[in-house]
Design a protein around this motif. Structure first.
Motif, PDB file in Angstrom:
ATOM      1  N   TYR A  95       0.703  -1.130   0.158  1.00  0.00           N
ATOM      2  CA  TYR A  95       0.092  -0.043  -0.142  1.00  0.00           C
ATOM      3  C   TYR A  95       0.913   1.244   0.060  1.00  0.00           C
ATOM      4  O   TYR A  95       0.188   2.295  -0.261  1.00  0.00           O
ATOM      5  CB  TYR A  95      -0.796   0.121   1.220  1.00  0.00           C
ATOM      6  CG  TYR A  95      -2.231  -0.890   1.244  1.00  0.00           C
ATOM      7  CD1 TYR A  95      -3.132  -0.670   0.650  1.00  0.00           C
ATOM      8  CD2 TYR A  95      -2.022  -1.939   1.867  1.00  0.00           C
ATOM      9  CE1 TYR A  95      -4.245  -1.506   0.300  1.00  0.00           C
ATOM     10  CE2 TYR A  95      -3.191  -2.973   1.811  1.00  0.00           C
ATOM     11  CZ  TYR A  95      -4.102  -2.853   1.377  1.00  0.00           C
ATOM     12  OH  TYR A  95      -5.435  -3.576   1.133  1.00  0.00           O
TER      13      TYR A  95
ATOM     14  N   PRO B  38       2.813   3.243  -5.121  1.00  0.00           N
ATOM     15  CA  PRO B  38       2.050   2.554  -6.229  1.00  0.00           C
ATOM     16  C   PRO B  38       2.930   1.625  -7.057  1.00  0.00           C
ATOM     17  O   PRO B  38       4.363   1.683  -7.015  1.00  0.00           O
ATOM     18  CB  PRO B  38       1.812   3.803  -7.167  1.00  0.00           C
ATOM     19  CG  PRO B  38       2.444   4.909  -6.657  1.00  0.00           C
ATOM     20  CD  PRO B  38       2.910   4.594  -5.018  1.00  0.00           C
TER      21      PRO B  38
ATOM     22  N   PRO C  27      -2.700   0.332  -4.565  1.00  0.00           N
ATOM     23  CA  PRO C  27      -2.499   1.470  -5.552  1.00  0.00           C
ATOM     24  C   PRO C  27      -1.784   0.995  -6.670  1.00  0.00           C
ATOM     25  O   PRO C  27      -0.572   1.369  -7.080  1.00  0.00           O
ATOM     26  CB  PRO C  27      -1.390   2.346  -4.751  1.00  0.00           C
ATOM     27  CG  PRO C  27      -0.701   1.515  -3.816  1.00  0.00           C
ATOM     28  CD  PRO C  27      -1.772   0.499  -3.366  1.00  0.00           C
TER      29      PRO C  27
END
Length: 330
Positions: free
Chosen positions: A24, A27, A49
């Motif tokens: 998390y 990204p 992400p």
């Protein structure tokens, strides 16, 4: 002479334990075949992400490499890059999910996704690439290898086999290009467990073998490049046809779930795995269809879940559960 464990009913593939893992906190991107989409959708559902397939589903290594280089270049497509076929405007560099009856709409969808993908590639911790097949289609008129034929007449193409050396060269160049804008980028390659039986069963095995060899060559010659054995798990651990969909080609939802869990074990950091398990309970509650959405019992359930989602968001500063909190607070 060894004695087999009588309680063991599978030959298990040894899972890699990646030193650098996704999560998390930063990204990451996934590109390639529809298996990348299958796994990516599960990650998106759990709020990670991740951006999945900014060009849509792509199968062959030359088109995957070309897509990565396009994101690095950051140049938008123009109207002349599109062609009309069967009432739809298409791009040979993109999946049919981007096609549209209106040329401007098609172009806008493509360029918006490419722009987002270019930004994401610069910011990603990892690029996870799933290769599907070594077989590709080359336009006779231009010599360009296409990502999707879009039902153009077969006579317009030559069917070619992308050998191991060609795949390695193209993907090496793509990795170098990606790292020119994101030097710390880690790469994970995997080979799709979906068999391309339209190529022929022998041809499919030849294709997969070449892709696997290309992946391992890249891992041995480049730093920060790793391999996850999706294809091997399907072929060895899940070889029973009960793990296939009705077409006897695609992995069943259960099989994808099993491979997904093994991927998470290998590739997702421990804090994110803990958070994923808790997010899953929140998401399942959102997906739940109540018998009586107006009843006091359901309102009490929603209030409880909103409180849990808010607490989870406070516990993990990197989580955004605002959509779920709003859903429970209605």
């Amino acid at each position: 002479m060894s004695i087999l464990d009588p309680n063991k009913y599978q030959t298990e593939v040894q899972l890699p334990c990646f030193e650098a893992r996704v999560g998390y906190q930063r990204p990451f991107m996934m590109m390639g075949s529809c298996f990348a989409t299958n796994v990516g959708e599960r990650l998106v559902r759990l709020k990670l992400p991740v951006m999945v397939n900014p060009f849509g589903v792509i199968y062959n290594p030359l088109s995957v490499a070309s897509s990565i280089r396009r994101l690095v270049d950051g140049l938008p497509l123009v109207a002349d890059d599109l062609f009309e076929q069967g009432g739809l405007w298409n791009s040979y560099a993109h999946h049919s999910s981007f096609s549209a009856t209106d040329r401007d709409e098609c172009l806008a969808k493509i360029n918006q996704s490419m722009a987002s993908g270019a930004i994401m590639l610069r910011e990603s911790s990892h690029l996870i690439v799933t290769l599907g097949t070594s077989w590709a289609y080359q336009l006779k008129a231009s010599g360009a290898v296409v990502a999707n034929c879009h039902k153009t007449k077969a006579a317009e193409f030559d069917r070619i086999f992308v050998n191991t050396s060609q795949a390695v060269e193209a993907l090496k160049e793509a990795v170098a290009a990606a790292r020119s804008i994101n030097p710390s980028l880690k790469i994970i390659f995997t080979v799709s467990p979906i068999r391309h039986i339209k190529d022929g069963l022998v041809e499919n095995q030849r294709s997969k073998a070449s892709l696997i060899l290309a992946c391992h060559t890249l891992c041995s010659e480049l730093s920060g490049v790793a391999y996850f054995p999706s294809y091997e798990i399907m072929m060895d651990e899940l070889r029973d046809y009960r793990f296939y969909a009705d077409d006897m080609v695609h992995p069943s939802s259960l099989a994808v779930d099993i491979i997904f869990k093994k991927f998470v074990h290998s590739a997702v950091n421990a804090q994110s795995v803990e958070a994923m398990n808790e997010v899953d309970r929140i998401v399942r509650a959102v997906e739940h269809i109540p018998f009586n959405s107006e009843g006091a019992e359901y309102r009490k359930f929603c209030a409880s879940m909103a409180a849990k989602a808010e607490a989870l968001q406070r516990k993990y500063s990197f989580l955004d559960l605002s959509v779920e909190i709003e859903r429970f607070s209605r």
